[in-house]
Design an enzyme around this catalytic site. Structure first.
Site, PDB file in Angstrom:
ATOM      1  N   GLY A   1       0.827  -1.197   0.000  1.00 47.71           N
ATOM      2  CA  GLY A   1       0.000   0.000   0.000  1.00 47.71           C
ATOM      3  C   GLY A   1       0.861   1.247   0.000  1.00 47.71           C
TER       4      GLY A   1
ATOM      5  N   GLN B   1       2.985   9.926   1.243  1.00 47.96           N
ATOM      6  CA  GLN B   1       4.255   9.190   1.144  1.00 47.96           C
ATOM      7  C   GLN B   1       5.030   9.519  -0.131  1.00 47.96           C
ATOM      8  OE1 GLN B   1       2.315   5.213   2.172  1.00 47.96           O
ATOM      9  NE2 GLN B   1       4.307   5.052   3.173  1.00 47.96           N
TER      10      GLN B   1
ATOM     11  N   CYS C   1       5.815  -0.209   7.224  1.00 49.04           N
ATOM     12  CA  CYS C   1       5.450   0.935   6.382  1.00 49.04           C
ATOM     13  C   CYS C   1       6.654   1.322   5.538  1.00 49.04           C
ATOM     14  CB  CYS C   1       5.042   2.100   7.285  1.00 49.04           C
ATOM     15  SG  CYS C   1       4.624   3.597   6.388  1.00 49.04           S
ATOM     16  N   LEU C   2       6.407   1.632   4.261  1.00 51.70           N
ATOM     17  CA  LEU C   2       7.528   2.010   3.383  1.00 51.70           C
ATOM     18  C   LEU C   2       8.206   3.292   3.856  1.00 51.70           C
ATOM     19  CD1 LEU C   2       6.136   1.203  -0.178  1.00 51.70           C
ATOM     20  CD2 LEU C   2       7.722  -0.142   1.212  1.00 51.70           C
TER      21      LEU C   2
ATOM     22  N   HIS D   1      -4.395   1.179   7.638  1.00 52.88           N
ATOM     23  CA  HIS D   1      -3.044   1.744   7.650  1.00 52.88           C
ATOM     24  C   HIS D   1      -2.936   2.933   6.688  1.00 52.88           C
ATOM     25  CE1 HIS D   1       1.533   1.177   7.654  1.00 52.88           C
ATOM     26  NE2 HIS D   1       1.319   2.039   6.683  1.00 52.88           N
ATOM     27  N   GLU D   2      -3.405   2.720   5.451  1.00 50.57           N
ATOM     28  CA  GLU D   2      -3.287   3.779   4.438  1.00 50.57           C
ATOM     29  C   GLU D   2      -4.208   4.950   4.753  1.00 50.57           C
ATOM     30  OE1 GLU D   2      -0.776   3.581   2.689  1.00 50.57           O
ATOM     31  OE2 GLU D   2      -0.410   1.445   3.007  1.00 50.57           O
TER      32      GLU D   2
ATOM     33  N   HIS E   1      -2.688   7.375   7.080  1.00 53.91           N
ATOM     34  CA  HIS E   1      -1.711   8.290   6.474  1.00 53.91           C
ATOM     35  C   HIS E   1      -2.369   9.603   6.037  1.00 53.91           C
ATOM     36  CE1 HIS E   1       2.161   6.259   6.232  1.00 53.91           C
ATOM     37  NE2 HIS E   1       1.618   5.161   5.753  1.00 53.91           N
TER      38      HIS E   1
HETATM   39 NI    NI Z   1       2.534   3.300   5.628  1.00 53.26          NI
END
Ligand code: NI
Length: 150
Positions: free
Chosen positions: A46, A51, A88-89, A130-131, A134
């Protein structure tokens, strides 16, 4: 399409509240394509607008069942609970055990501006939570019960 730079934890852009998308134009489609390509290139499941430095309410997800796009999403209901590993990236190499709903219902718009509703469970439900966080400047660490060893 182009791979964009993924913003890392500590950058203030990750703690901002995003604004809704108001134009469903070619620029939005290009952004969604770039986000998907960037997510895949980084082995993620995701990726959310902030991000890649874009403070708009959008994210992409692919947990292995194909590409999903969420524009101006709203989680309308949740139930159950799941505990498991999450990363998380924007926080490379860091993983923690989180508590998330097992089921979510989310409403949103696709890239054409059509409204949809989706019932998700398990990993997909976790990824949506999660997304979606953000978009409100929240990182997964706020849901971590305990961090895992690197
Ligand atoms: Ni993330």
């Amino acid at each position: 399409m182009a791979i964009r730079n993924v913003v890392k934890e500590g950058d203030p852009v990750l703690s901002k509240v995003c604004r809704p998308v108001d134009k469903f134009d070619d620029k939005l489609k290009a952004l969604l394509d770039d986000m998907y390509e960037t997510m895949v290139a980084n082995d993620g499941v995701g990726l959310a607008g902030p991000q890649v430095g874009i403070l708009r309410r959008i994210f992409v997800i692919d947990i292995g069942d194909g590409r999903l796009e969420f524009i101006n999403p709203r989680i309308v209901s949740t139930s159950g609970v799941q505990e498991g590993s999450e990363g998380c990236l924007s926080c490379p190499g860091e993983y923690g055990i989180t508590k998330r709903p097992m089921y979510v219902t989310v409403e949103g718009y696709n890239r054409e501006g059509d409204r949809f509703s989706l019932n998700a469970e398990g990993l997909l439900a976790k990824a949506i939570c999660h997304e979606n966080d953000h978009l409100d400047g929240i990182l997964f660490k706020e849901h971590v019960i305990r961090m895992e060893k690197k």
